[in-house]
Design a protein around this motif. Structure first.
Motif, PDB file in Angstrom:
ATOM      1  N   VAL A   1      59.751 -36.963  12.691  1.00 57.75           N
ATOM      2  CA  VAL A   1      58.432 -36.138  12.022  1.00 57.75           C
ATOM      3  C   VAL A   1      58.135 -36.396  10.459  1.00 57.75           C
ATOM      4  N   ASP A   2      56.964 -36.234   9.911  1.00 59.20           N
ATOM      5  CA  ASP A   2      56.689 -36.656   8.731  1.00 59.20           C
ATOM      6  C   ASP A   2      57.013 -35.414   7.799  1.00 59.20           C
ATOM      7  N   SER A   3      57.484 -34.320   8.049  1.00 63.14           N
ATOM      8  CA  SER A   3      57.902 -33.204   7.123  1.00 63.14           C
ATOM      9  C   SER A   3      59.052 -32.351   7.819  1.00 63.14           C
ATOM     10  N   GLN A   4      59.774 -31.755   7.063  1.00 62.12           N
ATOM     11  CA  GLN A   4      60.962 -31.189   7.450  1.00 62.12           C
ATOM     12  C   GLN A   4      60.520 -29.628   8.249  1.00 62.12           C
ATOM     13  N   VAL A   5      61.290 -29.704   9.440  1.00 60.01           N
ATOM     14  CA  VAL A   5      60.937 -28.643  10.205  1.00 60.01           C
ATOM     15  C   VAL A   5      62.199 -27.939  10.816  1.00 60.01           C
ATOM     16  N   THR A   6      62.032 -26.761  10.903  1.00 57.36           N
ATOM     17  CA  THR A   6      63.394 -26.293  11.406  1.00 57.36           C
ATOM     18  C   THR A   6      63.785 -26.412  13.049  1.00 57.36           C
ATOM     19  N   MET A   7      62.557 -26.064  13.729  1.00 52.36           N
ATOM     20  CA  MET A   7      62.947 -26.135  15.186  1.00 52.36           C
ATOM     21  C   MET A   7      61.973 -27.413  15.845  1.00 52.36           C
ATOM     22  N   MET A   8      62.832 -28.100  16.702  1.00 54.59           N
ATOM     23  CA  MET A   8      62.429 -29.090  17.554  1.00 54.59           C
ATOM     24  C   MET A   8      62.742 -29.144  19.068  1.00 54.59           C
ATOM     25  N   PHE A   9      61.801 -29.249  19.794  1.00 54.33           N
ATOM     26  CA  PHE A   9      61.831 -29.053  21.164  1.00 54.33           C
ATOM     27  C   PHE A   9      61.691 -30.423  22.253  1.00 54.33           C
ATOM     28  N   TRP A  10      62.565 -30.565  23.165  1.00 53.64           N
ATOM     29  CA  TRP A  10      62.418 -31.632  24.072  1.00 53.64           C
ATOM     30  C   TRP A  10      61.817 -31.066  25.323  1.00 53.64           C
ATOM     31  N   TYR A  11      60.774 -31.745  25.974  1.00 49.28           N
ATOM     32  CA  TYR A  11      60.033 -31.282  27.170  1.00 49.28           C
ATOM     33  C   TYR A  11      60.247 -32.499  28.216  1.00 49.28           C
ATOM     34  N   ARG A  12      60.093 -32.242  29.505  1.00 44.00           N
ATOM     35  CA  ARG A  12      59.932 -33.108  30.635  1.00 44.00           C
ATOM     36  C   ARG A  12      58.754 -32.803  31.183  1.00 44.00           C
ATOM     37  N   GLN A  13      57.933 -33.878  31.638  1.00 48.23           N
ATOM     38  CA  GLN A  13      56.686 -33.660  32.248  1.00 48.23           C
ATOM     39  C   GLN A  13      56.752 -34.667  33.495  1.00 48.23           C
ATOM     40  N   GLN A  14      56.890 -34.042  34.546  1.00 48.07           N
ATOM     41  CA  GLN A  14      57.024 -34.982  35.820  1.00 48.07           C
ATOM     42  C   GLN A  14      55.507 -35.570  36.332  1.00 48.07           C
TER      43      GLN A  14
ATOM     44  N   ALA B   1      66.351 -28.061  19.789  1.00 45.30           N
ATOM     45  CA  ALA B   1      67.431 -28.742  18.951  1.00 45.30           C
ATOM     46  C   ALA B   1      67.052 -27.969  17.553  1.00 45.30           C
ATOM     47  N   ASN B   2      68.066 -27.423  16.987  1.00 44.05           N
ATOM     48  CA  ASN B   2      67.894 -26.802  15.667  1.00 44.05           C
ATOM     49  C   ASN B   2      68.868 -27.633  14.665  1.00 44.05           C
ATOM     50  N   GLN B   3      68.851 -27.931  13.573  1.00 44.72           N
ATOM     51  CA  GLN B   3      69.572 -28.673  12.665  1.00 44.72           C
ATOM     52  C   GLN B   3      70.830 -27.982  12.371  1.00 44.72           C
ATOM     53  N   GLY B   4      71.942 -28.639  12.384  1.00 46.14           N
ATOM     54  CA  GLY B   4      73.079 -28.183  11.959  1.00 46.14           C
ATOM     55  C   GLY B   4      73.822 -27.164  13.094  1.00 46.14           C
TER      56      GLY B   4
ATOM     57  N   ILE C   1      57.908 -38.482  31.894  1.00 48.67           N
ATOM     58  CA  ILE C   1      57.236 -38.441  30.663  1.00 48.67           C
ATOM     59  C   ILE C   1      58.128 -37.246  29.614  1.00 48.67           C
ATOM     60  N   TYR C   2      59.031 -37.763  28.757  1.00 46.65           N
ATOM     61  CA  TYR C   2      59.757 -36.964  27.853  1.00 46.65           C
ATOM     62  C   TYR C   2      58.793 -36.814  26.557  1.00 46.65           C
ATOM     63  N   LEU C   3      58.790 -35.553  26.046  1.00 46.91           N
ATOM     64  CA  LEU C   3      57.872 -35.201  24.901  1.00 46.91           C
ATOM     65  C   LEU C   3      58.751 -34.428  23.962  1.00 46.91           C
ATOM     66  N   CYS C   4      58.831 -34.761  22.649  1.00 45.65           N
ATOM     67  CA  CYS C   4      59.314 -34.175  21.544  1.00 45.65           C
ATOM     68  C   CYS C   4      58.258 -33.244  20.972  1.00 45.65           C
ATOM     69  N   SER C   5      58.282 -31.864  20.522  1.00 44.73           N
ATOM     70  CA  SER C   5      57.575 -30.998  19.666  1.00 44.73           C
ATOM     71  C   SER C   5      58.178 -30.363  18.608  1.00 44.73           C
ATOM     72  N   VAL C   6      57.441 -29.904  17.632  1.00 43.37           N
ATOM     73  CA  VAL C   6      58.238 -29.356  16.338  1.00 43.37           C
ATOM     74  C   VAL C   6      57.272 -28.077  16.419  1.00 43.37           C
ATOM     75  N   GLY C   7      58.161 -27.025  15.890  1.00 44.99           N
ATOM     76  CA  GLY C   7      57.564 -25.721  15.631  1.00 44.99           C
ATOM     77  C   GLY C   7      56.829 -25.648  14.303  1.00 44.99           C
ATOM     78  N   GLN C   8      55.755 -24.921  14.079  1.00 40.41           N
ATOM     79  CA  GLN C   8      55.528 -24.831  12.938  1.00 40.41           C
ATOM     80  C   GLN C   8      55.880 -23.614  12.085  1.00 40.41           C
ATOM     81  N   SER C   9      56.430 -23.524  10.980  1.00 39.87           N
ATOM     82  CA  SER C   9      56.735 -22.580  10.304  1.00 39.87           C
ATOM     83  C   SER C   9      55.791 -21.517   9.790  1.00 39.87           C
TER      84      SER C   9
END
Lengths: 110, 115
Positions: free
Chosen positions: B25-38, B49-52, B90-98
């Motif tokens: 990601v091009d900026s720091q984000v707290t929350m990241m998510f992994w999805y599957r799309q069959q 996935a939360n850092q730390g 298909i495996y997708l990554c997403s980030v949550g906006q703060s």
């Protein structure tokens, strides 16, 4: 259990023929409802978020509305480039995750 | 919105092997998510996935099969282990906006085929 149901599964329209997509939801307190557009081979693209009943959002030919039980995505005078799968998702109060519906595949014929 | 890059964009793998998918990601984000799309299906959340901290897995997904790393606020990996044809997806990554709006933004996805 939180649930999102979208209808119809697929919709074929003629260019310029307006219509609406439906998203029915059950959630233990709504934090937000989201609409995304997904083109083949790409990730979902964020369109709108709605937070409370009565709220409306517009973007070009798209307008999203929200009631306590459902949301509609109205498409006015669509063009072929509006062809895509439209996904609805909800987030419950206190939750970080969002739950997606199965989507509506929209096809606009020239 | 954040710019999210996923690698690889697609891969064809043999049964029994493992694949690691990267999400930058091009900026720091707290929350990241992994999805599957069959194929032909909607998105199913695999884990948050939360850092730390350890990733939080959804029902039906286990760490041994889908180990996740989150070494910093801009990067995460998802490994699909001991693959079978049923992992083709298909495996997708997403980030949550703060900032309270809770909008998630998605990468383009990784299209995985297992032979």
């Amino acid at each position: 259990e939180d649930q999102v149901t979208q209808s119809p599964e697929a919709l074929r329209l003629q260019e310029g023929e307006s219509s609406s997509l439906n998203c029915s939801y059950t959630v233990s307190g709504l934090r937000g409802l989201f609409w995304y557009r997904q083109d083949p081979g790409k990730g979902p693209e964020f369109l709108f978020t709605l937070y409370s009943a009565g709220e409306e959002k517009e973007k070009e030919r798209l307008k999203a509305t929200l009631t306590k039980k459902e949301s509609f995505l109205h498409i006015t005078a669509p063009k072929p480039e509006d062809s895509a799968t439209y996904l609805c998702a909800v987030q419950a109060l206190g939750a970080s995750k969002i739950i997606f519906g199965s989507g509506t595949r929209l096809s606009i014929r020239p | 919105s954040a710019v999210i890059s996923q690698k690889p964009s697609r891969d064809i793998c043999q049964r029994g092997t493992s694949l690691t998918i990267q999400c930058q990601v091009d900026s720091q984000v707290t929350m990241m998510f992994w999805y599957r799309q069959q194929p032909g299906q909607s998105l199913t959340l695999i884990a948050t996935a939360n850092q730390g901290s350890e990733a939080t897995y959804e029902s039906g997904f286990v760490i041994d099969k889908f180990p996740i790393s989150r070494p910093n606020l801009t990067f995460s990996t998802l490994t699909v282990s001991n693959m079978s044809p049923e992992d083709s997806s298909i495996y997708l990554c997403s980030v949550g906006q703060s900032g309270g709006k809770n909008i998630q933004y998605f990468g383009a996805g990784t299209r995985l085929s297992v032979l």
